[in-house]
Design an enzyme around this catalytic site. Sequence first.
Site, short mmCIF file in Angstrom:
data_model
loop_
_atom_site.label_atom_id
_atom_site.label_comp_id
_atom_site.label_asym_id
_atom_site.label_seq_id
_atom_site.Cartn_x
_atom_site.Cartn_y
_atom_site.Cartn_z
N HIS A 186 -55.42 -41.73 13.81
CA HIS A 186 -55.64 -42.72 14.98
C HIS A 186 -55.90 -44.02 14.32
O HIS A 186 -55.22 -44.97 14.93
CB HIS A 186 -56.87 -42.45 15.84
CG HIS A 186 -56.93 -41.37 17.04
ND1 HIS A 186 -57.74 -40.49 17.32
CD2 HIS A 186 -55.50 -40.73 17.54
CE1 HIS A 186 -57.03 -39.65 18.27
NE2 HIS A 186 -55.85 -39.97 18.31
N ARG A 288 -45.21 -42.04 25.81
CA ARG A 288 -46.11 -40.79 25.82
C ARG A 288 -46.84 -40.62 27.01
O ARG A 288 -47.94 -41.26 27.49
CB ARG A 288 -47.08 -40.88 24.71
CG ARG A 288 -46.62 -41.03 23.33
CD ARG A 288 -47.57 -41.17 22.35
NE ARG A 288 -47.30 -41.69 20.94
CZ ARG A 288 -46.98 -42.80 20.45
NH1 ARG A 288 -47.50 -43.92 21.34
NH2 ARG A 288 -46.53 -43.19 19.39
N ARG A 325 -41.19 -38.78 27.54
CA ARG A 325 -41.42 -37.59 26.92
C ARG A 325 -42.37 -36.79 27.95
O ARG A 325 -43.32 -37.26 28.44
CB ARG A 325 -42.01 -37.67 25.81
CG ARG A 325 -42.67 -36.17 25.15
CD ARG A 325 -43.22 -36.45 23.78
NE ARG A 325 -44.58 -36.79 23.80
CZ ARG A 325 -45.37 -37.25 22.98
NH1 ARG A 325 -44.85 -37.07 21.61
NH2 ARG A 325 -46.37 -37.56 22.74
N GLU A 415 -38.75 -31.46 16.48
CA GLU A 415 -40.03 -31.57 15.85
C GLU A 415 -40.36 -30.22 14.89
O GLU A 415 -41.35 -30.05 14.24
CB GLU A 415 -41.35 -31.70 16.88
CG GLU A 415 -41.05 -32.90 17.56
CD GLU A 415 -42.10 -33.09 18.92
OE1 GLU A 415 -43.16 -33.50 18.83
OE2 GLU A 415 -41.72 -32.17 19.79
N ASN A 438 -43.40 -37.25 12.82
CA ASN A 438 -44.50 -36.80 12.61
C ASN A 438 -45.03 -35.13 12.69
O ASN A 438 -45.27 -34.63 11.71
CB ASN A 438 -45.64 -37.42 13.59
CG ASN A 438 -45.55 -38.84 13.69
OD1 ASN A 438 -44.81 -39.27 12.65
ND2 ASN A 438 -46.05 -39.37 14.84
N ASP A 439 -44.42 -34.69 13.56
CA ASP A 439 -44.81 -33.24 13.88
C ASP A 439 -43.80 -32.38 12.95
O ASP A 439 -43.89 -31.22 12.42
CB ASP A 439 -44.61 -32.72 15.23
CG ASP A 439 -45.87 -32.84 15.75
OD1 ASP A 439 -46.94 -32.13 15.08
OD2 ASP A 439 -46.13 -33.00 17.17
N ARG A 449 -51.15 -33.16 9.88
CA ARG A 449 -50.84 -34.50 9.87
C ARG A 449 -52.07 -35.26 9.95
O ARG A 449 -51.90 -36.49 9.89
CB ARG A 449 -49.83 -34.87 11.11
CG ARG A 449 -50.63 -34.41 12.52
CD ARG A 449 -49.51 -34.49 13.71
NE ARG A 449 -49.50 -35.78 14.06
CZ ARG A 449 -48.97 -36.22 14.99
NH1 ARG A 449 -48.21 -35.45 15.89
NH2 ARG A 449 -48.69 -37.70 15.26
N CYS A 486 -38.23 -41.21 16.82
CA CYS A 486 -39.40 -41.83 17.76
C CYS A 486 -40.87 -41.74 16.96
O CYS A 486 -41.73 -41.93 17.25
CB CYS A 486 -39.48 -41.40 19.21
SG CYS A 486 -39.68 -39.65 19.30
#
Length: 556
Positions: A186, A288, A325, A415, A438-439, A449, A486
């Site tokens: 974050h 998101r 998404r 992902e 990321n995933d 992560r 993305c």
Amino acid sequence: MQTTLRGVGVSHGVAIGEVRHMGTAVLEPPAKQIPAEEAEREQGRARQAVDAVAADLIARGNLAGGEAQHVLEAQAMMAQDPELMADVDRRIAVGSTAERAVYDAFAAYRALLAGAGEYLAGRVADLDDVRNRIVARLLGVPMPGVPDSDEPYVLIARDLAPADTALLDPALVLGFVTEEGGPTSHSAILARALGVPAVVALPGAGELAEGTVIAVDGSTGEIFVDPSDEKRAELERAAAERKAALSATTGPGATSDGHKVPLLANVGGPADVQAAVEAGAEGVGLFRTEFLFLDDSKQAPSEEKQVEAYRKVLEAFPEGRVVVRVLDAGADKPLDFLTPADEPNPALGVRGLRTLLDHPEVLRTQLTALAKAAEGLPVYLEVMAPMVADRTDAKAFADACREAGLRAKFGAMVEIPSAALRARSILQEVEFLSLGTNDLAQYTFAADRQVGAVSRLQDPWQPALLDLVAMSAEAARAEGKSCGVCGEAASDPLLACVLTGLGVTSLSMGSASIPYVRATLAKHTLAQCERAAAAARAADTAEEARLAAQAVLSGE
């Protein structure tokens, strides 16, 4: 004497200033018993403190807006979690003080998460911060926080809670460095939104002495302790050149020889739209939608509420592309009405599309709301599913879109490694792919992560991850379809060139990164990007891949 340290650069720019440490305090309350007749009063104290902390977090979110607001609202919900409060009440009933009951209840929940393999480690840092805020209020002591200073400084912390990061004053906090965290934490995401240079996962950061002058390069992850006059001049010159390049480059994303690479924005809701427009985003590559659902974890938002939120985003990009998404619930985004509470490994369980297929009415309502929101607008709406594993998943999602009467392109997020390995099969059912790096890194390397200890495996420069990106892009090209990125990898200007060379057709990122990526792409030809991509894939480590690509693009 100048020394150099290296962490993980997560937010572009250079900061030079004196070290100031985040305030700390011992917040473990004493363990003492209270008489039974005081239990009700202590339970009331606990509830008042919890409500006050939740209200403070929401107020901070309202001030910060955008991405930060969503993160802090989720933290406020964590503070008021009914199960945690029930545990606090039980502990007070058997003799604990309010502050000790809060401390022990949160500790028990933290241990539960750690025992589940720390798949929710990103929430653990937030949980600790909420606990500290409640306990501090009950003890009547100041919360640890950003130091008071009249002069600009570089902030050093073990980790930064979202509530602190969200309200950093860029005029005073030149940059920050943390020992913990990763590129997708974050704090990293909020640092990019603020445009503050930041480096995370730097071992020993807390040992830097107060008042020491350091230079922070948020692009490379390098920290220069007591930088020489020559190094300062070099960094300042590079920063000035970068700023000039940003101002000189405008318009759509493209390489120097005219190969178009649309630059899109990642947004969490209507509050993020203005920054995207000001940065020159050509559309939205990742909307998101889960933040709309996190406003109330007990039930899904109504169709009407969803239509209103979606339409605000769609209206901001007339003639532009907006990729939505659908709800990505589960793992670190649990929803009481959807996700199982007793999964041993939530990140490997029922999340993303799996959750929606188990609750088709939630998916149907969201798709219907998107269809209504797009009515009469000249926007190019695209809708994608998270956590697609195979062709069966892709078909189920495409069928649901058609049944809802959605006039849009249907896509799948890559992902999970299986989706990259079988991308051509998945593309028989959908019209585009979008790589969530990321995933994809998390599942490729079995590396959470949010855990700083495994951050090197979360580095998007890992050659194995680049191989999966190339495999997906090649499959899309063979099928005559598009393949975007993305994930946070797209926000690295150098890596953006490599992704372009791998065949990626669009890049989506936090709005603050768009000018950097646009300017860097504009300096290189497509052929250079392709050579840099090949050099990076030929390397054995993330660092070697980065240096190899850099050498190609700098003409060395």
